[in-house]
Design a protein around this motif. Sequence first.
Motif, PDB file in Angstrom:
ATOM      1  N   GLU A 137       0.835  -1.205   0.000  1.00  0.00           N
ATOM      2  CA  GLU A 137       0.000   0.000   0.000  1.00  0.00           C
ATOM      3  C   GLU A 137       0.865   1.248   0.000  1.00  0.00           C
ATOM      4  OE1 GLU A 137      -1.949   3.451   1.010  1.00  0.00           O
ATOM      5  OE2 GLU A 137      -0.619   2.561   2.502  1.00  0.00           O
ATOM      6  N   GLY A 141       1.121   0.317  -4.903  1.00  0.00           N
ATOM      7  CA  GLY A 141      -0.132   0.052  -5.603  1.00  0.00           C
ATOM      8  C   GLY A 141      -0.549  -1.404  -5.576  1.00  0.00           C
ATOM      9  N   ARG A 144      -4.162  -1.996  -6.580  1.00  0.00           N
ATOM     10  CA  ARG A 144      -4.384  -1.982  -8.032  1.00  0.00           C
ATOM     11  C   ARG A 144      -4.000  -3.325  -8.644  1.00  0.00           C
ATOM     12  NH1 ARG A 144      -0.747  -1.520 -11.692  1.00  0.00           N
ATOM     13  NH2 ARG A 144       0.784  -0.641 -10.234  1.00  0.00           N
ATOM     14  N   TYR A 297      -1.947   7.217  -6.903  1.00  0.00           N
ATOM     15  CA  TYR A 297      -3.237   6.721  -6.451  1.00  0.00           C
ATOM     16  C   TYR A 297      -4.347   7.705  -6.804  1.00  0.00           C
ATOM     17  CZ  TYR A 297      -0.500   3.487  -3.554  1.00  0.00           C
ATOM     18  OH  TYR A 297       0.360   2.525  -3.104  1.00  0.00           O
ATOM     19  N   THR A 300      -9.709   8.496  -3.217  1.00  0.00           N
ATOM     20  CA  THR A 300     -10.446   7.471  -2.483  1.00  0.00           C
ATOM     21  C   THR A 300     -11.845   8.013  -2.228  1.00  0.00           C
ATOM     22  OG1 THR A 300      -8.411   6.736  -1.412  1.00  0.00           O
ATOM     23  CG2 THR A 300     -10.488   6.040  -0.413  1.00  0.00           C
ATOM     24  N   ASP A 335      -4.298   3.417  -1.518  1.00  0.00           N
ATOM     25  CA  ASP A 335      -4.584   2.646  -2.733  1.00  0.00           C
ATOM     26  C   ASP A 335      -5.804   1.747  -2.606  1.00  0.00           C
ATOM     27  OD1 ASP A 335      -3.649   0.389  -1.368  1.00  0.00           O
ATOM     28  OD2 ASP A 335      -2.369  -0.265  -3.015  1.00  0.00           O
ATOM     29  N   TYR A 338      -8.389   2.039  -5.540  1.00  0.00           N
ATOM     30  CA  TYR A 338      -8.565   1.170  -6.712  1.00  0.00           C
ATOM     31  C   TYR A 338      -9.678   0.160  -6.488  1.00  0.00           C
ATOM     32  CZ  TYR A 338      -4.052   2.998  -8.302  1.00  0.00           C
ATOM     33  OH  TYR A 338      -3.032   3.818  -8.710  1.00  0.00           O
TER      34      TYR A 338
END
Length: 387
Positions: A137, A141, A144, A297, A300, A335, A338
């Motif tokens: 994290e 990523g 992802r 990123y 969120t 992240d 994602y």
Amino acid sequence: MPASRTIEGIAEEATAWRRDFHQHPELMFDVQRTADLVAERLRAFGCDEVVTGLGRTGVVGVIRGKGPPGRAIALRADMDALPIAERTNLPYASRTEGRMHACGHDGHTAMLLGAAKALCDSRQFAGTAVVVFQPAEEGGGGGRVMVEEGLMDRFGIAEVYGMHNLPGLALGRFSLRPGPIMASADHFEITIEGKGAHAAYPHGSLDPVLAGAQMVTALQSIVSRNVDPLAACVVSVTQFHAGTTHNVIAQTATLGGTVRALEPSIRDLAESRLKTIVAGTAKAGGVEASVAYRRGYPVTRNHPPQATFAAAVAGRLAGPSGVDTAMAPIMGAEDFAYMLEARPGAMIFIGNGDSAGLHHPAYDFNDDALRLGIGYWVGIVETALPA
């Protein structure tokens, strides 16, 4: 929901797990020891399926309820640490110099393991709980990569939930908001090529330091003069490198920094304006400049129905006054974004009390938050998937 006495007992075990993870921090995707222990415990708990190696070192556990088949709800925790030298003097401090769990991912992993044990023991839900332990994290990523490798489709995930500790938020409290809760995070590097000269004869140079200094100032106009004052954006130049001695005007200078935003349109605007300002300032100074701009990123963004649901579950544990449902967004990045782009869900913050801040060498996850975090995860599953 399992009896509080059961959760209390699991929380005691989770404290030992958490402190072991804390002593053995691992970085990015290289979290093999942590992942192996997670997978071993999930199998011992009785998970119906344990998958390793998703997202390189990610671990997924599948727990099926007693009731009839239904939806699959995913709960996510991160496992990686940071390249920071720990300065806590705790008996369970990091045993690896230059690495520490300075963001509480050791606690996140322990809480989700505790919830997996409770859910395996009770199975008081209809459907499937999917516990997701993610690597990388902190800049890699990993979320992802797990999504790209088929996490959501492979396990039929309908909704996904995340949780992060928050220093300064009182122990026993939760905080979240619908919509954007954490910012996007982009990074840039500007290379300025001028003409070096003796510092006593500046008229013979094309000074990249002067051009770079003007760029640093000009880039601050993006937020002050291009972004709506009611929107949120950060442009920070955090690096400036040039020259090797006091009497030489450098040939080259480099600038680096980050751009944060809470809306995709503001993110696009900031990138465009940064590149335009660099080109214009370079032309005025007679130097050449190039921009390497890397998008990191995304924003969120909590889905409103799931955020409302998460707040209700948290409220049963902390009381209505123990949940802030209108927290201010945080300009840090995460992240888990994602996963929220792939499925509806919500990120919630759990209080870590009066601790050092995240990414600080004196930070430590508060073990007293483990019981509440485990209870929250169990509540999400048993409320979303009633038997």
